[in-house]
Write an enzyme that holds these catalytic residues in place. Structure first.
Site, short mmCIF file in Angstrom:
data_model
loop_
_atom_site.label_atom_id
_atom_site.label_comp_id
_atom_site.label_asym_id
_atom_site.label_seq_id
_atom_site.Cartn_x
_atom_site.Cartn_y
_atom_site.Cartn_z
N THR A 94 -2.59 -6.16 5.14
CA THR A 94 -4.01 -5.97 4.86
C THR A 94 -4.39 -6.57 3.51
O THR A 94 -5.39 -7.27 3.39
CB THR A 94 -4.38 -4.48 4.90
OG1 THR A 94 -4.02 -3.94 6.16
CG2 THR A 94 -5.87 -4.28 4.67
N CYS A 152 3.42 -5.99 10.79
CA CYS A 152 3.26 -4.89 9.83
C CYS A 152 4.61 -4.73 9.15
O CYS A 152 5.65 -4.83 9.81
CB CYS A 152 2.84 -3.60 10.53
SG CYS A 152 2.92 -2.12 9.48
N THR A 153 4.61 -4.47 7.86
CA THR A 153 5.89 -4.45 7.13
C THR A 153 6.78 -3.28 7.52
O THR A 153 7.97 -3.28 7.20
CB THR A 153 5.64 -4.45 5.61
OG1 THR A 153 4.70 -3.43 5.27
CG2 THR A 153 5.12 -5.80 5.15
N HIS A 154 6.25 -2.29 8.20
CA HIS A 154 7.10 -1.22 8.75
C HIS A 154 7.89 -1.69 9.98
O HIS A 154 8.96 -1.15 10.27
CB HIS A 154 6.25 -0.01 9.17
CG HIS A 154 5.78 0.85 8.04
ND1 HIS A 154 4.78 0.48 7.19
CD2 HIS A 154 6.17 2.09 7.64
CE1 HIS A 154 4.56 1.45 6.32
NE2 HIS A 154 5.40 2.44 6.56
N TYR A 210 -4.22 1.13 3.44
CA TYR A 210 -5.30 0.20 3.09
C TYR A 210 -6.11 -0.18 4.32
O TYR A 210 -7.22 -0.72 4.19
CB TYR A 210 -4.71 -1.07 2.48
CG TYR A 210 -4.30 -0.97 1.03
CD1 TYR A 210 -4.32 0.26 0.36
CD2 TYR A 210 -3.90 -2.10 0.33
CE1 TYR A 210 -3.93 0.34 -0.97
CE2 TYR A 210 -3.53 -2.03 -1.00
CZ TYR A 210 -3.53 -0.81 -1.65
OH TYR A 210 -3.15 -0.74 -2.96
N GLU A 243 7.80 6.30 9.52
CA GLU A 243 7.90 7.10 8.29
C GLU A 243 8.44 8.50 8.57
O GLU A 243 8.99 9.14 7.67
CB GLU A 243 6.54 7.16 7.59
CG GLU A 243 6.11 5.80 7.06
CD GLU A 243 4.96 5.87 6.08
OE1 GLU A 243 4.44 6.98 5.84
OE2 GLU A 243 4.58 4.81 5.55
N SER A 263 0.82 -1.21 0.00
CA SER A 263 0.00 0.00 0.00
C SER A 263 0.86 1.26 0.00
O SER A 263 0.34 2.35 -0.23
CB SER A 263 -0.93 0.01 1.22
OG SER A 263 -0.17 -0.04 2.41
#
Length: 275
Positions: A78, A187-189, A45, A155, A14
């Site tokens: 997601t 979560c990919t972060h 998303y 981020e 996303s």
């Protein structure tokens, strides 16, 4: 088949977080080419409906297939939860998500059957990790914690900031009270916070990085299907990695350069709604 093996792998997310998956593919499968798409115009998303995420994922699949890819990695929790089955059915090439690889490693790792998951609210609300782990081992108790503040902190570049550490401690407090011995970074972060989390909780909890596990599962899939690229790359060959986004290409490139082991000179814009 040999020519097909030299085709790139399509990776999509996303937005920015899926770059951690791309990073693990680069590290563990250095011969493979990658076409990455980040849907930065429509991120996140997590607040979209299932039907919307499926529609977005179909559009991205159609775009990636114009790039002559040999496989797809859905590098978004997601999108994996909502759209993996649909994309697997319609893509006509192998498709891998990020949830099963992480869940499988957690099942292997836990000794006391207490597994924690930190993820976005959307991923937690789908119960996808709980359900996936239950299919693998119904004896395991899964405790999930939504962590909505972590993505914007990552981020913003505040990975090692004291504010991020304080937020993490609040989120982890309840999980540690349940005596978890394994924690999925759902979560990919979150792999970007791995060292900070380890410093906070020590060696008593095994951290599972689904991005890394996905890269290993991709390696197995490529070997099993005869799609592994074993052709040495020529010195004058153009970069094997291409990056596309739906918005804000400059910010994407800045973030990519902060975490990837390569120099991302540019990300190209795509009108993804046209696919």
């Amino acid at each position: 088949m040999e020519r097909l093996a030299e085709a790139p792998i399509g990776v999509f997310d996303s937005g920015l977080g899926g770059l951690t998956v791309a990073r693990e593919i680069m590290r563990n499968l250095p011969m493979e080419k990658i076409v990455y798409f980040g849907d930065t115009a429509r991120v996140p998303y997590g607040n979209k409906s299932r039907d919307t995420v499926i529609r977005y994922s179909r559009q991205i699949m159609r775009f990636l297939k114009t790039q002559d890819i040999k496989a797809i990695v859905i590098a978004c929790n997601t999108a994996t939860a909502y759209a993996l089955d649909v994309i697997q059915e319609e893509a006509g090439i192998p498709v891998l998500g990020v949830i099963e690889p992480g869940a499988r490693m957690a099942v292997r790792s836990t000794k006391n059957h207490q597994v924690g998951v930190i993820a976005t609210r959307a991923t937690v609300s789908t119960h996808v990790y709980t359900d996936t782990i239950a299919r693998m081992d119904p004896e395991i108790n899964v405790i999930s914690q939504a962590c909505p503040l972590l993505v914007p902190l990552v981020e913003e570049g505040w990975v090692h900031d004291s504010v991020t550490q304080e937020v993490l401690l609040r989120y982890l407090d309840d999980l540690l009270a349940h005596d978890i011995d394994t924690l999925i970074l759902g979560c990919t972060h979150y792999p970007l916070l791995r060292s900070t989390i380890h410093r906070l909780i020590g060696d008593r909890v095994t951290l599972v990085n689904p991005a890394y596990e996905t890269a290993l599962e991709l390696e197995k899939l490529l070997k099993d299907t005869g799609l592994m690229n074993n052709t040495p790359r020529a010195k004058d060959e153009p970069t094997p990695y291409r990056f596309y986004v739906s918005d804000d290409a400059e910010r994407f490139a800045d973030f990519a350069n902060s975490i990837l082991p390569i120099d991302v000179k540019q990300a190209r814009m795509v009108r993804i709604e046209e696919y």
